[in-house]
Scaffold this motif. Structure first.
Motif, PDB file in Angstrom:
ATOM      1  N   ARG A 154       0.826  -1.207   0.000  1.00 28.78           N
ATOM      2  CA  ARG A 154       0.000   0.000   0.000  1.00 28.78           C
ATOM      3  C   ARG A 154       0.862   1.259   0.000  1.00 28.78           C
ATOM      4  O   ARG A 154       0.576   2.229  -0.712  1.00 28.78           O
ATOM      5  CB  ARG A 154      -0.931  -0.008   1.208  1.00 28.78           C
ATOM      6  N   LYS A 156      -7.432   3.447   1.007  1.00 25.96           N
ATOM      7  CA  LYS A 156      -6.128   3.540   1.673  1.00 25.96           C
ATOM      8  C   LYS A 156      -5.075   4.139   0.739  1.00 25.96           C
ATOM      9  O   LYS A 156      -4.265   4.984   1.154  1.00 25.96           O
ATOM     10  CB  LYS A 156      -5.700   2.163   2.165  1.00 25.96           C
ATOM     11  N   VAL A 198      -0.633   5.300   5.999  1.00 34.27           N
ATOM     12  CA  VAL A 198      -1.105   3.925   5.872  1.00 34.27           C
ATOM     13  C   VAL A 198      -1.545   3.383   7.222  1.00 34.27           C
ATOM     14  O   VAL A 198      -2.557   2.665   7.328  1.00 34.27           O
ATOM     15  CB  VAL A 198      -0.024   3.021   5.241  1.00 34.27           C
ATOM     16  N   ALA A 224      -4.917   4.996   8.028  1.00 30.76           N
ATOM     17  CA  ALA A 224      -5.992   4.427   7.211  1.00 30.76           C
ATOM     18  C   ALA A 224      -6.352   3.027   7.681  1.00 30.76           C
ATOM     19  O   ALA A 224      -7.535   2.655   7.742  1.00 30.76           O
ATOM     20  CB  ALA A 224      -5.582   4.408   5.743  1.00 30.76           C
ATOM     21  N   GLU A 225      -5.346   2.239   8.043  1.00 26.51           N
ATOM     22  CA  GLU A 225      -5.599   0.867   8.490  1.00 26.51           C
ATOM     23  C   GLU A 225      -6.176   0.831   9.898  1.00 26.51           C
ATOM     24  O   GLU A 225      -6.888  -0.112  10.245  1.00 26.51           O
ATOM     25  CB  GLU A 225      -4.300   0.057   8.429  1.00 26.51           C
TER      26      GLU A 225
END
Length: 269
Positions: A78, A137, A206, A209-210
């Motif tokens: 990602r 993401k 990241v 977002a996760e």
């Protein structure tokens, strides 16, 4: 005798390298010792700050089971995808606006409006637009990495030595050649610096977002470990991000050194 001399030379080389790098590991070693002393003294509950040995045991268990590699691999993919998009957009737009001041003035208001918005603030819209899967993401990572790259590239283009600009005008150097031979080489250190900063933002984005959406990745692993009060696993995830991020930054830093040396030989400095 030759074998003895060879071993001596290798030992001396290793000793020199070790002496040069001891400062880089001194502070981490001191922090680990302080960490161990705090946990051993009982000043902090293990659930709040587990001992280094417990964190190491968790790391080994997660690495052996493949869980850590699975989450880390997902996050790395990602990061690379979002960072690549941000790099293409940031470098391309930064060079374009730096070369054409009129376009920069035209877009200044839009850029000034969107730049202060934190990447995480885009998360609700990104989920509405792209769902909770990969698209949202990648979007958050791209948004977060874009502006540091773009601003550095734009500043690098604008700080081109005016002597070269005037000389190119006097010699009537073609615009395309002037851009590829003077403008871009002169801005390369700024471009690499922007990429390094953007990469750091990519990792922050990241994880954010996760943490908010998804069922896989380092951010999800941190959320799951926090919910189960597994602080050792949280620390494993955090330290893993730090180590991987440092490795990726070191790669860009090495590229920067090569580019600077190439620039010096290219310009005859």
């Amino acid at each position: 005798m030759e074998m003895v001399l060879k071993i001596a030379r290798e030992y001396r080389f290793g000793l020199v390298i070790g002496c040069q790098n001891w400062k880089a590991v001194l502070l981490p070693c001191v922090l680990i010792i302080v960490w161990q002393c705090i946990t051993a003294s009982g000043m902090v509950k293990p659930i709040l700050l587990p001992a280094p040995a417990q964190v190491i045991d968790s790391f080994i268990a997660m690495a052996y089971s493949g869980e850590l590699a699975s989450h880390l691999g997902t996050s790395i993919v990602r990061v690379l995808e979002g960072f690549a998009l941000a790099a293409i957009l940031g470098v391309g737009l930064g060079i374009g606006l730096g070369i054409f001041p009129f376009m920069a003035e035209l877009m200044e208001g839009v850029i000034g409006l969107f730049r202060p918005i934190p990447p995480i603030a885009w998360l609700p819209l990104s989920i509405l637009w792209f769902g909770i899967e990969e698209g949202s993401k990648i979007f958050i990572i791209t948004i977060g990495s874009f502006f540091p790259i773009f601003i550095n590239v734009l500043d690098g283009i604008r700080q081109t030595d005016h002597k070269y600009v005037e000389l190119a005008k006097v010699l009537e150097v073609p615009r395309q050649k002037f851009i590829t031979k003077v403008i871009i080489p002169g801005a390369l250190p700024f471009i690499i610096s922007g990429l390094r900063v953007g990469l750091g933002y990519a990792w922050m984005c990241v994880v954010a977002a996760e943490l908010s959406a998804g069922m896989k990745g380092i951010g999800y692993m941190l959320t799951d470990a926090r919910a189960l009060a597994q602080t050792d696993r949280v620390l494993v995830g955090m330290l893993t991000i730090g180590v991987v991020g440092k490795i990726m930054d070191s790669i860009l830093k090495a590229a920067e050194k090569k580019i600077v040396s190439w620039k010096e030989s290219f310009t005859g400095v």
